[in-house]
Scaffold this active site. Structure first.
Site, PDB file in Angstrom:
ATOM      1  N   LYS A  58       0.907  -1.297   0.041  1.00 43.07           N
ATOM      2  CA  LYS A  58       0.034  -0.039  -0.040  1.00 43.07           C
ATOM      3  C   LYS A  58       0.917   1.278  -0.185  1.00 43.07           C
ATOM      4  CE  LYS A  58      -4.469   0.807   0.143  1.00 43.07           C
ATOM      5  NZ  LYS A  58      -5.509  -0.186  -0.219  1.00 43.07           N
ATOM      6  N   THR A 113     -15.326  -4.233  -8.519  1.00 37.06           N
ATOM      7  CA  THR A 113     -15.517  -4.535  -6.835  1.00 37.06           C
ATOM      8  C   THR A 113     -16.797  -4.597  -6.632  1.00 37.06           C
ATOM      9  OG1 THR A 113     -13.653  -2.693  -6.417  1.00 37.06           O
ATOM     10  CG2 THR A 113     -14.975  -3.252  -4.690  1.00 37.06           C
TER      11      THR A 113
END
Ligand code: NAD
Length: 414
Positions: free
Chosen positions: A106, A190
């Site tokens: 990340k 998603t």
């Protein structure tokens, strides 16, 4: 007492619990509780008024036992190192749950994008990837969008990286616009993945998504597509909330009309039969609840009143750990974020595969491949849930950590 909500503590607790349940050697927890690499970078950017501002950002590469690391880049004024580490850990487990050949990463940059002009945003984006260039790359670590980063930003970052390398590297970043190597089907992935796993879970619980009543918190990228796709699948979307309110209609909302209304009024508030508070929305009689806004929305007070049979966590970390306990005690099935919203990273993986082979798939192919991956992951997690008689959240972590631990063992890390 206020619930303690340090995200890094939360994810470490989850890892520890799961390592215990799987009976893994203590060293597995020691390896997983930290990122294998953590980069902190600072870089200067010339602002429109001629002044120089120095920006600070992070990239956490949690674990690369399963493959190169993968995870989004977030632009936010409150980004901090522990948060970026925790988010990279979640990515490791999300990728492993889905069986993607990646570890987790990340990135985060401390910046308020709302204060920047387009030109400044471009220079900041290019500056950040320049600073990270030695550490990322198609076979090393592959970024993607996250909060307040967009396909346009991905295109700038790829362009900057290509200039450094001297040749095109479309596989160095995902979530790109279609015209520069993005994948068809990425923007809705998603939400589509969430629908696939909700459909499988509903079957296990003895109902069909067709005709089911759905409540969605959030009407952004994920909530918006979720509303459209659930409605297409024949569900009745009875409530949708954004930050300003919650549109409700017991007979089902007209999603297209709601989209037009939001465009005109800037919010869903005022559309439909009533405008509900957050508490009223979460307490609605419904079959499926889809939190698709942000973290820590379902608190213990809210958890006590939820009437849904199934919660599909489209957002990351929408349920606090205390609330999660209450929900489990009440027998409500939760599809955890690392499963329910993994459709996004799965199609990011497909984007990378298409980039590496320079051969692009139709949207139908992407959606069909996504369905196979999501259903497989659901079945794996369901099997773990039944075998160990644990929640779907624990089962997802157990599925993921079991895979990562085996990969580390085979590599001789312990
Ligand atoms: P977004 O910014 O496009 O949308 C967020 C929506 O939530 C907006 O409609 C906003 O009004 C609403 N919202 C925010 N706070 C709220 C509150 N307190 N009450 C009600 N509504 C609220 O973001 P997104 O890309 O749709 O992401 C939503 C969630 O899904 C995040 O947790 C994100 O991390 C997660 N997620 C996104 C993706 C993706 O592909 N975009 C993938 C995996 C997980």
């Amino acid at each position: 007492m206020e619930e303690k909500l340090n995200v890094l503590d939360i994810v470490r607790d989850q890892i520890k619990t799961v390592c215990g349940k799987l009976g893994l050697e203590p060293v597995v927890y020691e390896l997983l509780k930290e990122p294998v690499r953590f980069h902190e970078v600072t870089f200067p950017v010339r602002m429109d008024d001629g002044s120089i501002r120095v920006f600070k950002g992070y990239r956490s590469q949690h674990n690369d036992a399963m493959g190169p690391t993968k995870g989004g880049i977030r632009f936010h004024p409150d980004v901090y190192a522990d948060e970026v580490k925790a988010l990279s850990m979640w990515m490791t487990f999300k990728c492993a749950t889905l069986g993607l050949p990646y570890g987790g990463a990340k990135g985060g940059l401390i910046v308020n994008t709302k204060e920047l002009s387009q030109g400044e945003l471009e220079r900041v984006s290019r500056g950040f990837i320049r600073a990270l260039a030695p550490y990322v790359g198609p076979e090393k670590d592959i970024p993607a969008p996250d909060m307040y980063t967009t396909p346009q930003i991905m295109a700038w970052m790829m362009d900057e990286y290509d200039k450094i390398k001297g040749y095109p590297n479309p596989g160095m970043i995902t979530g790109k616009p279609i015209a520069v190597g993005g994948s068809l089907g990425r923007s809705s992935a998603t939400s589509r993945g969430c629908l696939f796993v909700a459909r499988e879970a509903a079957r296990k619980l003895g109902f069909d998504v067709k005709g089911a009543r759905v409540v969605i918190q959030g009407f952004g990228n994920v909530g918006g597509f979720a509303a459209e796709l659930f409605a297409e699948a024949g569900t009745k979307v009875i409530a949708i909330a954004d930050t300003k309110g919650c549109a409700y209609d017991a007979d089902g909302l007209d999603i297209k009309a709601l989209e037009a209304y939001k465009k005109e009024h800037g919010s869903v508030a005022g559309f439909g039969a009533a405008n509900l508070s957050k508490e009223e929305m979460f307490a609605l009689e419904c079959d499926i609840l889809v939190p698709a806004a942000m973290e820590n929305q379902i608190t213990p007070e809210i958890a006590k009143n939820i009437k849904a049979k199934l919660i599909a966590e489209a957002a990351n970390g929408p349920t606090t750990p205390e609330a999660d306990k209450i929900i489990n005690e009440r027998g409500i099935l939760v599809l955890p974020d690392i499963l329910a919203n993994a459709g996004g990273v799965t199609v990011s993986y497909f984007e990378w595969v298409q980039n590496l082979q320079n051969y692009y798939w139709t949207e139908e192919e992407v959606n069909a491949k996504l369905e196979v991956k999501m259903v497989q992951a659901f079945n794996d997690v369901w099997a773990m849930h039944e075998k160990y008689n644990v929640s779907m959240r624990d089962a997802a972590y157990m599925t993921a950590i079991d895979k990562v631990a085996r990969a580390m063992k085979l590599r001789g890390w312990y």
